[in-house]
Design an enzyme around this catalytic site. Sequence first.
Site, short mmCIF file in Angstrom:
data_model
loop_
_atom_site.label_atom_id
_atom_site.label_comp_id
_atom_site.label_asym_id
_atom_site.label_seq_id
_atom_site.Cartn_x
_atom_site.Cartn_y
_atom_site.Cartn_z
N HIS A 177 0.89 -1.10 0.07
CA HIS A 177 -0.03 0.10 0.05
C HIS A 177 0.82 1.21 -0.14
CE1 HIS A 177 -3.37 2.34 0.65
NE2 HIS A 177 -3.81 2.08 1.89
N HIS B 111 -2.54 -2.43 -9.74
CA HIS B 111 -3.54 -1.94 -8.90
C HIS B 111 -4.51 -2.80 -8.87
CE1 HIS B 111 -6.06 1.05 -6.89
NE2 HIS B 111 -4.75 1.90 -6.49
N ASP C 247 2.77 5.24 -6.91
CA ASP C 247 3.73 5.32 -6.27
C ASP C 247 4.99 5.06 -7.03
OD1 ASP C 247 2.89 5.42 -3.56
OD2 ASP C 247 2.21 3.34 -3.84
#
Length: 446
Positions: free
Chosen positions: A285, A324, A380
Amino acid sequence: MNPVKQEGRTATEEAVRMSRETLTITDNRTGKTCEIPIKDGTIRAMDLRQIKKDAKDFGMMSYDPSFNNTALCHSKITYIDGDAGILRYRGYPIEELAEKSTYLETAYLILYGELPNAKQLEHWSYDITHHTFIHESIKKFLDGFHYDAHPMGMMISTIAALSTFYPEAKDIFNEESRRKQTYRLIGKMPTLAAFAYRHTLGMPFAYPDNELSYTGNFLNMLFKTTELKYRPNPTLERALDILFILHADHEQNCSANAMRCVGSSHVDPFSATAAATAALYGPLHGGANEEVLRMLMEIRSVGRVPEFIKKVKAGEGKLMGFGHRIYKNYDPRARIIKHIADQVFEIMGKNPLLEIALECERIALEDDYFVTRRLYPNVDFYTGLIYQSMGFPMTMFPVLFAIPRTSGWIAQWEEMLLDPEQKIARPRQVYLGADQRAYVPMELRK
Ligand code: CMC
């Protein structure tokens, strides 16, 4: 010609049935049929309970490990279309918010459903700014941590500790109290983060400066040294603000789910936020941005990328920052982040790891393994490179995610609390363990 008559129904009955928003289920174990309403494209899992083998049967449940296909709530906060790569807060496209809004405006929007007018924004900014100080005793907790303690560990503990300073936060059904805790949480997160960072450096804490913006003040608390007045670089301040906008909410992700789940026990919002922060810490995460940098450093050079990708495909690790649960297309946040990266690199110099990242992306986007699994860069993938260029150590990356996500967590928490359908979160299980058996005394155990 009449359609074929089905299960004793006339053609008209069948047509009426077909026009209804219902699902008809036939249990082949018993031959019984039941009709379940469909609303907003979903059925209620509790409606499955009527499907029973016999009167003693508990009734049917759905099995959905890691909530792959289970809607936990009705929400009006964030909309994502993962196939189309769309993200909107309260109906506003993320691209427009990133271009035209500030983080504090966005946080207000996420929490209260509308963009603030000038007066509302003024009050909101004032209230957040005037809740940035933390109790001096918090510094004593920080002092107890090792110099190399991970700042996320310090964040989780100090956020939880805030609940002990504000026992009135337990009054969760009092709107005024909720609003106060919201100011405190959003206001104090940057202070806790900056103090945790300064602790790792052994530097004296820099106190909040009310004349600066939310992100400007954060940079001040992080990086101020001997100057009388810290003045953030406006490009870096705005870049960080946009990154905060992009991270403000993301509907029912792991940490939002932790916030809702823990909050559903009616604990105070500081304790629930500490739980959400802990969920965010994980490498799958919010910890992924830190892992991306570690991965790029391990790859070391552009020439070694193909070898690394080969290992990923062989199941030896993951391409961090890719993939994702929801996005099966380019993460719209990643696109915006690539632009910010250019602006930051222009000021701070190009991050030498960028070439490796670009090569990873280029190869992955052409490679069958990633294409067939629809794995694209997520938020990210590039944030770590920007944060590193801005002077943040890697361990601060997940913290930079937690600060802005606080507004999303509080909005999710409040929505859950005020939803009359929500109760304490308590999933079911399918028990597959041993049936009742005779206790084995020690001398007979193998
Ligand atoms: N590298 C290589 N293979 C991957 C990756 C990856 N980054 N992500 C998924 N896969 C493979 C996975 O092994 C699986 O393959 P197979 O079908 O052969 O078993 C397939 O793709 C489907 O993946 P999954 O694990 O079932 O997907 P998920 O929805 O459970 O996981 C994820 C989503 C984000 C945890 C995962 O993609 C991942 O671990 N990515 C790397 C970590 C990361 O970047 N996390 C940040 C997410 S975005 C920000 C946030 O939410 O915090």
